[in-house]
Structures are given as structure tokens and as C-alpha cells.
Design an enzyme around this catalytic site. Structure first.
Site, PDB file in Angstrom:
ATOM      1  N   PRO A 138       0.836  -1.205   0.000  1.00 56.65           N
ATOM      2  CA  PRO A 138       0.000   0.000   0.000  1.00 56.65           C
ATOM      3  C   PRO A 138       0.868   1.252   0.000  1.00 56.65           C
ATOM      4  CG  PRO A 138       0.060  -0.976   2.193  1.00 56.65           C
ATOM      5  CD  PRO A 138       0.775  -1.934   1.281  1.00 56.65           C
ATOM      6  N   MET A 139       0.537   2.193  -0.886  1.00 58.64           N
ATOM      7  CA  MET A 139       1.291   3.445  -0.984  1.00 58.64           C
ATOM      8  C   MET A 139       0.301   4.578  -1.214  1.00 58.64           C
ATOM      9  SD  MET A 139       4.472   2.173  -3.381  1.00 58.64           S
ATOM     10  CE  MET A 139       3.464   1.048  -4.374  1.00 58.64           C
TER      11      MET A 139
ATOM     12  N   GLN B 153      -7.126  -1.228   2.067  1.00 58.58           N
ATOM     13  CA  GLN B 153      -6.562  -0.815   3.354  1.00 58.58           C
ATOM     14  C   GLN B 153      -7.207   0.458   3.880  1.00 58.58           C
ATOM     15  OE1 GLN B 153      -2.573   1.132   4.181  1.00 58.58           O
ATOM     16  NE2 GLN B 153      -2.097  -0.936   4.899  1.00 58.58           N
TER      17      GLN B 153
ATOM     18  N   CYS C 173       1.662   3.034   9.466  1.00 66.55           N
ATOM     19  CA  CYS C 173       2.070   4.338   8.937  1.00 66.55           C
ATOM     20  C   CYS C 173       2.797   5.139  10.007  1.00 66.55           C
ATOM     21  CB  CYS C 173       0.863   5.120   8.437  1.00 66.55           C
ATOM     22  SG  CYS C 173       1.303   6.746   7.764  1.00 66.55           S
TER      23      CYS C 173
ATOM     24  N   HIS D 188       6.321  -5.134   8.576  1.00 64.18           N
ATOM     25  CA  HIS D 188       7.402  -4.267   8.093  1.00 64.18           C
ATOM     26  C   HIS D 188       8.535  -4.346   9.106  1.00 64.18           C
ATOM     27  CE1 HIS D 188       8.470  -0.289   5.889  1.00 64.18           C
ATOM     28  NE2 HIS D 188       9.561  -0.882   6.346  1.00 64.18           N
TER      29      HIS D 188
ATOM     30  N   GLY E 181      10.000  -4.910   3.354  1.00 67.64           N
ATOM     31  CA  GLY E 181      11.256  -4.209   3.625  1.00 67.64           C
ATOM     32  C   GLY E 181      12.426  -4.814   2.888  1.00 67.64           C
ATOM     33  N   ASN E 182      13.200  -3.967   2.218  1.00 66.96           N
ATOM     34  CA  ASN E 182      14.433  -4.356   1.497  1.00 66.96           C
ATOM     35  C   ASN E 182      14.170  -5.177   0.228  1.00 66.96           C
ATOM     36  OD1 ASN E 182      15.623  -3.257   3.768  1.00 66.96           O
ATOM     37  ND2 ASN E 182      16.255  -5.219   4.621  1.00 66.96           N
TER      38      ASN E 182
ATOM     39  N   GLU F  75       8.614   1.285  -2.613  1.00 63.26           N
ATOM     40  CA  GLU F  75       9.375   2.331  -3.309  1.00 63.26           C
ATOM     41  C   GLU F  75      10.075   1.808  -4.558  1.00 63.26           C
ATOM     42  OE1 GLU F  75       9.649   5.609  -2.801  1.00 63.26           O
ATOM     43  OE2 GLU F  75       8.140   5.506  -1.216  1.00 63.26           O
TER      44      GLU F  75
END
Length: 407
Positions: free
Chosen positions: A90-91, A144, A173, A240, A274-275, A298
Site C-alpha cells: 500500500p502506498m 486498506q 504508517c 514491516h 522491507g528491502n 518504493e
């Protein structure tokens, strides 16, 4: 070669993307409104859609399920979806329908919507019609919400549950706006409220509830937190591997050991976040954590073809494998994204953001073209296609690479 405009730009088309929107016909050029203009789209939020093959509707809420039955149902649902491993995270303003569809074309097996504000979603028809759109190909799908009121969250969730495979609660968040609004990772200071949010949905929805969390500084606190969510009715947990204070993903590496510990402590499916910058990271993360799948955020914004094995040049240097220049570059992906936007209209602010992300390296070479984009108050598809043509005429190439062996 110049990019041709879609022939349908000036012809009527029917919009089907928004489940809250009545079908209407008007030119594509007028479908995407400037963010400052009024939206004249017709909405009817109380529709009752037909059940789909993805919906595990059983005619009554989940509240009657307890203990082992809930765990079994969580896994049955996950397996029914095909156990997706490659997932769009989700972004805010960035994981909207056209971008989700682009990522799905290049390997994503599931996706989250952007975070939706539950109170505004229940109160504002325009917000619903602009911020949540989907289509039949947009599955498996997590919708979400951020929330701090169980009743408001349930009202919002009931509006979307026919169109998704999970209703997800944003508990991760870390941004200042979440602190001010008292949601996201800042609910970690009020675990009873978090438990009540999960229980409210788990006891009253027909679709499973998932949660996306960050870790506590203390490992045992994180494990206890995850177990509490599971006991409250969470059917899937995305972890996360950073704390609430570790906001900068480039500065703080995600802790996969914590994700592994959570995976070993709970009995529901766990996703790792993550990563995840390329497919080698995917393989290593799944192996190290034992998670059922991974989320990427990202890195996908710059390279939506990540899950198909493509890499940007940044992640090619130093690789021991033989890398080959692929047939794609970020301009190709942007053109495909714009075509999805013409088919599934979204606010221009989202489109503008993706243009900057996908063409960022090109703009560093030709900042004058970036400045032209920034100076454009009201965007059009013609203008954006012309930007790509101008960059190509200047001979700019930012290819994506595929990794392979030397045999």
C-alpha cells in the site's frame, strides 16, 4: 518512433472501474478532472453486487468462528487465492488501480489499495469515487483503511468487502499526519484499541481481516503484538521489519530476523515488507523469513516490472550474474501506465507523481523537461506522451536489465 495517441481519446467510452459509480458515457479527455475542479460523476454507494469466484461469502459474518476454525479458514482463504508471493504494498496516492494493473502485468500476484481514511470514506461520496476504484481483473486485492473508531471502520469496510479479498487495517504508517490523526503506527501506544478494531471487523465481515504492522524495538513486544492480533481475528499479517521511528528505508535496513520470529510465533499467513529491491531480494527474504510472500513499495514505483525480473542500472553493478539489456525502459512502462489511466481514470496528482518516479533519472539528465512538467498546472495525456517523445528524440536511454547466466 513517436508514440501515437489512442484513437479512443475523442470517442465515448464507458467507465466500469468504480464500484460506487453509475455507468456513464463521455469523452476520455474529460474523464480525468483537475484536482481543483468539481467531480460530476454519478455515485450510488448502496449497490449490492453479485458474488464473484474470489469472494468467500458464506452468508453470515465470521464472528461465529473461533480458535482452530479461524486459523483453518485463514489458510483455506489464502490457498484459494493461489498463495500469492509477489505483492504491491500500500502506498498513499501511488498504489491506485492503473499502477496496480501495470504491476500485475509484470508479475505482481496481489496488491493493496492506497490507505483510505475510514471516516472520510464513510462520509464523502466524492472521496469514495475518486480514491477507490477497481475492476474484475484487479484481484487478489487488499483494501486498506486507517481508523481509530471500530464502528466507523466497520461501516467503511462493509462498503468495499464485495470487491476485495481482504480488508486491511493500517497499523504501520509512521508519518506525522498519522500521529496527528491518531492512526497507523501511533496506535501501537493503545493496544486495546487496536484489538477492538480487529475484533469488530473479524466478527462482522464476510471477508478476512488483515493487518499491516511495524515492529516494536523489543522483539518480545513484537511477538506478543502479533499474537494479540491473531487472537483478535486477524487472518493475515504483513510485517514491516522497521520500527515506527525508522522512517527512512535507505538509512535503516529492514530486520528480516524479526519477521522470521513473528512467522514462527503465529499460525496465520505472514508477509514480509522491507528491502525488496529486485528478485534476488525476494528469494533471499522468503528463504530467510519463511514468510508466505513479500511486499515491495518504493522500488516498484521506479521499476513496476521488478517482479518480472527487471532491474534498474542501480542494482546491476557488481552483480556476479551476466546481465543483459532488456527490451524495456522506464519510458515504455510510463506509456503503458498512461494507457491504463485512460482506461481507469484517477486524479491527476497520482499520475503526476508516477511520471516523476518513472522518469526521475531521465529528468536528472534533462532538468528543463522536468521543469516544463512542473510548470504545467493542468495535465493532459497529450502533454505527457509528448514528454516521452521529447526525451527519446534527445537520445536518452534508461534501459531495464534482466539477469541471467552465461550459458
Amino acid at each position: 518512433m513517436k508514440i501515437k495517441q489512442l484513437s479512443s481519446l475523442s470517442t465515448p467510452t464507458k467507465i466500469h472501474s468504480n464500484p460506487f459509480m453509475a455507468t456513464q458515457t463521455r469523452p476520455l479527455s474529460s474523464q480525468l478532472l483537475n484536482d481543483n475542479e468539481d467531480d460530476d460523476r454519478l455515485c450510488y454507494p448502496d449497490i449490492t453486487p453479485p458474488l464473484t469466484e474470489h469472494s468467500e461469502q458464506i452468508g453470515r459474518p465470521n464472528g461465529y468462528l473461533t480458535g482452530e476454525t479461524r486459523i483453518e479458514r485463514a489458510w483455506a482463504h489464502w490457498k484459494k487465492l493461489g498463495q500469492p508471493k509477489l505483492i504491491v504494498a500500500p502506498m498513499v496516492d501511488n498504489s491506485e488501480l492503473p499502477f496496480r494493473m501495470l504491476c500485475r502485468k509484470y508479475g505482481a500476484q496481489a496488491a493493496y489499495t492506497p490507505m483510505l481514511h475510514s471516516r472520510i470514506f464513510t462520509e464523502n461520496e466524492k472521496y469514495r469515487s475518486q480514491e477507490f476504484t477497481t475492476c474484475k481483473e484487479d484481484r487478489s486485492l487488499f483494501v486498506q483503511f486507517c481508523a481509530n473508531d471500530p464502528d466507523v471502520l466497520l461501516e467503511a469496510a462493509r462498503r468495499v468487502e464485495p470487491y476485495c479479498d481482504y480488508v486491511d487495517i493500517n497499523l504501520g504508517c509512521p508519518q506525522r499526519i498519522a500521529r496527528r490523526g491518531h492512526y497507523g503506527a501511533f496506535l501501537m501506544d493503545n493496544l486495546p484499541l487496536i484489538k477492538s478494531l480487529v475484533e469488530k471487523l473479524a466478527d462482522n465481515l464476510n471477508v478476512p481481516v488483515s493487518c499491516k504492522i511495524r515492529m516494536f524495538p523489543d522483539l518480545q513486544d513484537t511477538i506478543n503484538y502479533a499474537k494479540m492480533l491473531e487472537d483478535a481475528g486477524c487472518a493475515l499479517l504483513a510485517v514491516h521489519g522497521r520500527t515506527r521511528d525508522e522512517k527512512d528505508g535507505k538509512k535503516f535496513r529492514a530486520n528480516w530476523n524479526v519477521i522470521k520470529a513473528v512467522r514462527n510465533a503465529v499460525r496465520i499467513p505472514v508477509l514480509a515488507n522491507g528491502n525488496i529491491r529486485h528478485m534476488d531480494d525476494v528469494r533471499e527474504c522468503l528463504e530467510e523469513t519463511g514468510a508466505e510472500g513479500v511486499l515491495s513499495a518504493e522500488s516498484l514505483l521506479e521499476n513496476p516490472a521488478l517482479f518480472s525480473g527487471y532491474r534498474t542500472a542501480e542494482w546491476v553493478l557488481g552483480s556476479e550474474e551476466i546481465n543483459k539489456e532488456g527490451k524495456l525502459d522506464q519510458a515504455d512502462l510510463l506509456v503503458e501506465y498512461l494507457k491504463f489511466c485512460e482506461k481507469h481514470p484517477v486524479p491527476w496528482r497520482m499520475i503526476r507523481s508516477h511520471v516523476h518516479k518513472m522518469l526521475g533519472e531521465w529528468f536528472r539528465i534533462h532538468p528543463n523537461i522536468r521543469d516544463d512538467l512542473n510548470a504545467q498546472y493542468k495535465l493532459t495525456f497529450e502533454f505527457l506522451y509528448d514528454i516521452v517523445n521529447r526525451l527519446r528524440e534527445l537520445g536518452v536511454k534508461m534501459p531495464l536489465f534482466v539477469m541471467g547466466s552465461d550459458d
